[in-house]
Design an enzyme around this catalytic site. Structure first.
Site, PDB file in Angstrom:
ATOM      1  CE1 TYR A 275      -3.750   2.432   1.139  1.00 23.11           C
ATOM      2  CE2 TYR A 275      -2.069   3.123   2.554  1.00 23.11           C
ATOM      3  CZ  TYR A 275      -3.346   3.183   2.004  1.00 23.11           C
ATOM      4  OH  TYR A 275      -4.268   4.343   2.270  1.00 23.11           O
TER       5      TYR A 275
ATOM      6  CE  LYS B  58      -3.227   5.588  -0.939  1.00 22.16           C
ATOM      7  NZ  LYS B  58      -4.307   6.322  -1.614  1.00 22.16           N
TER       8      LYS B  58
END
Lengths: 320, 320
Positions: A143, A147
């Protein structure tokens, strides 16, 4: 959750930077509800952002401002590698490419403001005691990697003049209203929310765990502030660590005690979970956030204030 | 160029970390020449890495070590946005995904060493006087953005155990043998190479321009060293800034004078080019490179030494 609250805030003001909002196109994986009281037209559409035509549909009407919050959360991006990359990276890049296509079709005239929900998960241990704005992004989750990659894309597309973007590195957002999502960070909210509603909560990580956090109200404020900001002031570095407060789980629990008493605190059950504890121990707990503060972004100043915001905005009292 | 020299070096040793090399699969956009004197089988193949089946073909034989140097250079990635992303990002990710597929097919047994040619172009101004290993990647070119994105992918795929990767952030490689490629940094080499062969050279940037550089021989040494290193020592941060020397164009020219005399220096023609000057002025000129040095990576210690390496390895004397 932040998206819904952001829509409500935009509806309440019905303007961005003093300019009335003409129309809003709300996109979610299930049809979103139109915000109450909006003085603008609202198109609510169910779209899987990872579907091949989603990006073109989202950009077809050439919106002036794009708020991009869609994401597979940290826990799911960790358990499903392919899905995390498909949604958090590929779908986002498809959105930027759809913007590039309209930018080129318009001979460069179309260049929307783009505000992206990034995360402090772009950072990974080891950290200095306080993390400054020029500290490297070295994520320890997929994750966070996704990002951080999108942040680089936003800087490059902005530098090229295709869009005018900014990535807001959100602190851990607490107290989230229920029910819990699959984010690893979910317990930071549930240990406050559940006891205040008379329910039990599980604490999988040590009380010494330090987090950098802000309320959902503050997070919505970041997006609204960024929508009205002159982003040229950012120069080429388009990622901003948002302000927040640095607190520990133990301090959170003491704030809960002040708001809900000993009975609330007794509803927290320690259930150490090595995987969650390991993930959150690699998270950063303290930032300087100088650039964002200088640009006027603001958050709470104590965890008691965060609890108060929760009680005002989202608290659902226990049914007697 | 580095790839060809790396093949020659591997052929000369015919071993990695003491283990004999069984076979090599050389891939380039045009059929590469097999290295002379190799004591292993060599398959030389012309493949466009951006073609849909290229990644699967590259990984089909499950190589133990993958050296990934294929890239669209900085100037071309800047002038052709789509091509830069297609080759430098998408083709690289397709390679990693092909590895993931074999990793899964082998129930996790296949996990190759992957050594990637990254670049100090991942950094962008403003800089501290000396750039440390935890300084942020904030590239000012699309090429640099693509390299920084691949670095994040390498860290994530390595953390997941799919591959065992390292990204070597190469200094500006000088003196490159001719002819010039489309890299913006090409003039750093041509102002040495061309005068030493009796030809004229153009200098588009100011003499005060500072660069962080190493020879092609040193760059090849980085790859060979990385192939034999225990990468577990890196932990989750899989990007390493390589050692080099910090020098200015003016100091380069004085080294040229010592090697080739005033007549060589007179063959450099100042022709200021705003675009080149702007790009290289945003490049970093001085690093600490502590992690790489601690791990045993080594480069030259003066620009005179770099010129000497060029004269030994690549110099083509002027035809009288």
């Amino acid at each position: 959750m932040i998206g819904r609250k952001l829509c409500a805030r935009l509806a309440a003001g019905s303007a961005i930077d003093g300019r009335p909002i003409e129309a809003a196109h709300l996109i979610d994986v299930v049809t979103p509800a139109p915000p109450a009281g909006a003085r603008f037209a609202t198109l609510c559409e169910a779209l899987d952002v990872a579907a091949p035509t989603a990006a073109a549909k989202a950009i077809a009407a050439r919106p002036d401002v794009v708020f991009h919050l869609a994401a597979v959360v940290s826990g799911e991006a960790e358990s499903d590698f392919a899905k995390g990359y498909a949604v958090n990276l590929d779908a986002t890049r498809a959105l930027f490419e759809a913007i590039r296509l309209e930018h080129e079709r318009s001979n460069g005239a179309y260049r929307p403001r783009l505000i992206y929900a990034s995360s402090i998960a772009v950072f990974g241990a080891p950290f200095p005691e306080t993390i400054d704005d020029d500290f490297l992004a070295a994520p320890l989750t997929s994750y966070g990697a996704q990002k951080a990659i999108v942040e680089l894309l936003i800087a490059d597309y902005s530098r090229r003049g295709i869009l005018d973007g900014v990535a807001l590195r959100l602190p851990t957002v607490v107290v989230r209203p229920g029910p819990a999502n699959r984010a690893v960070s979910g317990f930071f909210s549930s240990i406050i929310r559940e006891p205040l509603s008379g329910r039990e909560a599980i604490l999988p990580a040590p009380e010494a765990t330090r987090l950098w956090c802000a309320s959902p109200r503050a997070a919505v404020g970041f997006f609204v502030h960024a929508a009205a900001l002159d982003l040229a002031a950012l120069g080429p570095r388009r990622s901003l660590t948002m302000p927040g407060i640095s607190t520990t789980v133990g301090e959170q629990i003491e704030a809960l005690r002040r708001a809900g008493g000993d009975s609330a605190v007794r509803r927290i059950h320690r259930q150490p979970d090595e995987s969650s504890a390991r993930i959150v121990s690699g998270w950063p707990g303290r930032f300087a956030a100088r650039r964002a503060l200088a640009l006027g972004f603001a958050a709470e100043s104590s965890f008691d204030e965060i609890v108060r915001v929760y009680l005002e905005d989202d608290h659902v009292p226990a049914v007697a």
